[in-house]
Design a protein around this motif. Sequence first.
Motif, short mmCIF file in Angstrom:
data_model
loop_
_atom_site.label_atom_id
_atom_site.label_comp_id
_atom_site.label_asym_id
_atom_site.label_seq_id
_atom_site.Cartn_x
_atom_site.Cartn_y
_atom_site.Cartn_z
N ALA A 40 -86.58 -3.85 -34.62
CA ALA A 40 -86.48 -2.52 -34.02
C ALA A 40 -85.17 -1.84 -34.41
N ILE A 41 -84.09 -2.59 -34.35
CA ILE A 41 -82.78 -2.01 -34.71
C ILE A 41 -82.75 -1.61 -36.18
N ALA A 42 -83.27 -2.46 -37.05
CA ALA A 42 -83.28 -2.17 -38.49
C ALA A 42 -84.07 -0.90 -38.77
N LYS A 43 -85.23 -0.75 -38.12
CA LYS A 43 -86.03 0.46 -38.34
C LYS A 43 -85.33 1.69 -37.78
N ALA A 44 -84.68 1.54 -36.63
CA ALA A 44 -83.95 2.67 -36.04
C ALA A 44 -82.84 3.14 -36.98
N ALA A 71 -88.75 11.53 -31.08
CA ALA A 71 -90.19 11.31 -31.23
C ALA A 71 -90.48 10.41 -32.44
N LYS A 72 -89.76 10.61 -33.52
CA LYS A 72 -89.96 9.79 -34.71
C LYS A 72 -89.59 8.34 -34.44
N LEU A 73 -88.49 8.12 -33.71
CA LEU A 73 -88.09 6.76 -33.37
C LEU A 73 -89.14 6.08 -32.49
N LEU A 107 -91.25 0.74 -32.55
CA LEU A 107 -92.10 -0.29 -31.97
C LEU A 107 -93.01 -0.92 -33.03
N THR A 108 -93.56 -0.08 -33.90
CA THR A 108 -94.42 -0.59 -34.97
C THR A 108 -93.65 -1.55 -35.88
N ALA A 109 -92.44 -1.17 -36.26
CA ALA A 109 -91.64 -2.02 -37.14
C ALA A 109 -91.24 -3.32 -36.45
N ALA A 110 -90.88 -3.23 -35.17
CA ALA A 110 -90.49 -4.42 -34.43
C ALA A 110 -91.65 -5.42 -34.38
N GLN A 112 -84.40 -0.55 -44.37
CA GLN A 112 -84.90 -1.29 -43.21
C GLN A 112 -84.81 -2.80 -43.45
N PHE A 113 -85.32 -3.26 -44.59
CA PHE A 113 -85.30 -4.70 -44.88
C PHE A 113 -83.88 -5.20 -45.11
N MET A 114 -83.02 -4.40 -45.71
CA MET A 114 -81.64 -4.80 -45.93
C MET A 114 -80.95 -5.06 -44.58
N PHE A 115 -81.12 -4.14 -43.64
CA PHE A 115 -80.51 -4.32 -42.32
C PHE A 115 -81.16 -5.48 -41.57
#
Length: 190
Positions: free
Chosen positions: A93-97, A155-157, A162-165, A65-68
């Motif tokens: 959001a994109i990185a977490k996805a 559902a996982k996304l 949203l939380t990560a964003a 996630q952090f790398m992206f």
Amino acid sequence: LVLCFALGVVNVLLTTPLWVVNTRLKLQGAKFRNEDIVPTNYKGIIALWNGTFPSLLLVFNPAIQFMFYEGFKRKLLKKQQQLTSLDAFVIGAIAKAVATTLTYPLQTVQSILRFGRHRLNPENRTLGSLRNVLYLLQQRVRRFGLMGLYKGLEAKLLQTVLTAALMFLVYEKLTAATFTVMGLKHSRKH
């Protein structure tokens, strides 16, 4: 990075029993149509660490996630002077996805192992071993096709993106505020 990984491993070892109990309580009394799910009597304290191996592999999820996030951020900062709130939110959001999508099959196996009611590879009954993780992934593909590895991903996304964003947005705002309070110039490439 090594320290973060080590702390992630300690976190997994300490919290896995809590997640196992949580999963089993949620699914207690549930009816299943899958013949691979069989009743299990939980014996011994070791059963509380079911799913530990995939959990240890999932320590890489935040790293991905952090790398992206940092990669997208650097590309964006080559084109503009600073990151806007919307930029931080969207690339977070994109990185977490991306991280969630890449690691989701392991999350599925982790849940199966935590629940402890799946027929395991007859050749190797050790819960959570690499052989069983691969066996469960293979069985899922065999039963549902390649897309079966991603069953429930939507559902996982919804749960995590949203939380990560929001987390990345707050992170960028706190970082900027900290640099301002300290009287330091906020570097574009931090």
